[in-house]
Design a protein around this motif. Structure first.
Motif, short mmCIF file in Angstrom:
data_model
loop_
_atom_site.label_atom_id
_atom_site.label_comp_id
_atom_site.label_asym_id
_atom_site.label_seq_id
_atom_site.Cartn_x
_atom_site.Cartn_y
_atom_site.Cartn_z
N ALA A 173 -21.53 -47.03 1.23
CA ALA A 173 -21.36 -46.07 2.32
C ALA A 173 -19.95 -45.49 2.29
O ALA A 173 -19.78 -44.27 2.51
CB ALA A 173 -21.64 -46.73 3.67
N MET A 174 -18.93 -46.30 2.03
CA MET A 174 -17.56 -45.80 1.97
C MET A 174 -17.41 -44.73 0.88
O MET A 174 -16.70 -43.74 1.07
CB MET A 174 -16.57 -46.94 1.72
N ILE A 175 -18.08 -44.91 -0.23
CA ILE A 175 -18.04 -43.90 -1.29
C ILE A 175 -18.58 -42.57 -0.76
O ILE A 175 -17.95 -41.53 -0.92
CB ILE A 175 -18.84 -44.37 -2.53
N LYS A 176 -19.73 -42.61 -0.10
CA LYS A 176 -20.35 -41.40 0.45
C LYS A 176 -19.49 -40.80 1.57
O LYS A 176 -19.36 -39.57 1.68
CB LYS A 176 -21.75 -41.69 0.98
N ILE A 177 -18.93 -41.65 2.40
CA ILE A 177 -18.07 -41.19 3.50
C ILE A 177 -16.87 -40.43 2.96
O ILE A 177 -16.54 -39.33 3.41
CB ILE A 177 -17.64 -42.39 4.38
N ALA B 144 -12.57 -58.88 6.48
CA ALA B 144 -13.55 -58.22 5.62
C ALA B 144 -13.32 -56.71 5.60
O ALA B 144 -13.37 -56.08 4.54
CB ALA B 144 -14.96 -58.54 6.09
N ALA B 145 -13.03 -56.14 6.77
CA ALA B 145 -12.75 -54.70 6.85
C ALA B 145 -11.48 -54.36 6.07
O ALA B 145 -11.45 -53.41 5.29
CB ALA B 145 -12.63 -54.26 8.29
N LYS B 146 -10.44 -55.15 6.28
CA LYS B 146 -9.17 -54.90 5.59
C LYS B 146 -9.37 -54.93 4.08
O LYS B 146 -8.85 -54.07 3.35
CB LYS B 146 -8.12 -55.92 6.00
N LYS B 147 -10.13 -55.88 3.60
CA LYS B 147 -10.38 -56.00 2.16
C LYS B 147 -11.17 -54.79 1.65
O LYS B 147 -10.84 -54.22 0.61
CB LYS B 147 -11.14 -57.29 1.87
N LEU B 148 -12.22 -54.40 2.38
CA LEU B 148 -13.02 -53.25 1.97
C LEU B 148 -12.17 -51.99 1.93
O LEU B 148 -12.15 -51.27 0.93
CB LEU B 148 -14.21 -53.06 2.92
N TYR B 149 -11.44 -51.71 3.01
CA TYR B 149 -10.64 -50.50 3.07
C TYR B 149 -9.55 -50.50 2.01
O TYR B 149 -9.28 -49.48 1.37
CB TYR B 149 -10.04 -50.31 4.47
N GLY B 150 -8.92 -51.65 1.82
CA GLY B 150 -7.89 -51.75 0.79
C GLY B 150 -8.42 -51.47 -0.61
O GLY B 150 -7.72 -50.89 -1.44
N ILE C 2 -3.53 -49.62 11.71
CA ILE C 2 -3.89 -48.31 11.19
C ILE C 2 -3.67 -48.32 9.69
O ILE C 2 -2.57 -48.58 9.20
CB ILE C 2 -3.03 -47.19 11.84
N ALA C 3 -4.75 -48.05 8.96
CA ALA C 3 -4.67 -47.96 7.50
C ALA C 3 -4.89 -46.50 7.11
O ALA C 3 -5.70 -45.79 7.70
CB ALA C 3 -5.73 -48.85 6.85
N VAL C 4 -4.14 -46.06 6.10
CA VAL C 4 -4.11 -44.65 5.73
C VAL C 4 -4.41 -44.50 4.23
O VAL C 4 -3.98 -45.29 3.42
CB VAL C 4 -2.72 -44.06 6.05
N LEU C 5 -5.13 -43.44 3.92
CA LEU C 5 -5.46 -43.08 2.54
C LEU C 5 -5.05 -41.63 2.31
O LEU C 5 -5.40 -40.74 3.09
CB LEU C 5 -6.96 -43.21 2.29
N ARG C 6 -4.30 -41.37 1.25
CA ARG C 6 -3.99 -39.99 0.87
C ARG C 6 -5.22 -39.43 0.17
O ARG C 6 -5.77 -40.01 -0.74
CB ARG C 6 -2.80 -39.92 -0.07
N LEU C 7 -5.67 -38.28 0.69
CA LEU C 7 -6.87 -37.64 0.15
C LEU C 7 -6.53 -36.85 -1.11
O LEU C 7 -7.33 -36.60 -1.94
CB LEU C 7 -7.50 -36.72 1.19
#
Length: 158
Positions: free
Chosen positions: A102-106, A131-137, A153-158
């Motif tokens: 789902a994260m890939i599609k999101i 579990a969330a931290k590991k997935l998002y990381g 708050i975790a951030v990803l550069r698009l």
């Protein structure tokens, strides 16, 4: 195969009935509450995107994305950024890789920039939700040091 689908009159009850396990309930609002929040955000200038998460033809989860949230106490990264505000996989469908798929599609959807350009995507999560931290990381999200409403708050550069 995981797909993101609009919530419709036909699938809404199935989506509202999805639940996380008892020990995860403190981490995420109900799907019904999240869809109601979408209405509030949309009528106050925000751009929410609620989606049902399907594995083939079976609803297995829910995600709520936002852009342009205003009028709330938000992290500094929020302005002009996309947010994965809610993400859940039903308790009966966890540990099957659906959250990762789902994260890939999101992220694919977010990178189409459906309501405007952005450099970042952010996601709030409870500090004890390992579990969330590991997935998002694993997707490149990194804590930016801010805590908002008792969530990291975790951030990803698009």
């Amino acid at each position: 195969m995981i797909t993101l689908r609009k919530i419709t009159l036909e699938n809404r009850r199935a989506i509202f009935n999805l639940e996380v396990s008892e020990d995860q309930r403190r981490f995420v609002a109900t799907n019904l509450s999240s869809v109601a929040s979408c209405y509030v955000l949309a009528t106050n200038g925000g751009h929410p995107f609620p989606f049902a998460i399907y594995a083939d033809e079976q609803p297995v989860g829910f995600v709520m994305l936002t852009y342009g949230i205003t009028g709330y106490d938000l992290p500094s990264i929020a302005d002009g950024s996309y947010c994965i505000l809610r993400l859940m996989i039903d308790k009966q469908h966890q540990s099957l890789g659906y959250g990762r798929e789902a994260m890939i599609k999101i992220l694919e959807f977010i990178r189409t920039f459906p309501t405007g350009p952005a450099q970042y995507c952010w996601i709030p999560y409870g500090a004890d939700n390992l579990a969330a931290k590991k997935l998002y990381g694993s997707f490149g999200f990194r804590d930016n040091g801010e805590i908002c409403h008792n969530e990291n708050i975790a951030v990803l550069r698009l």
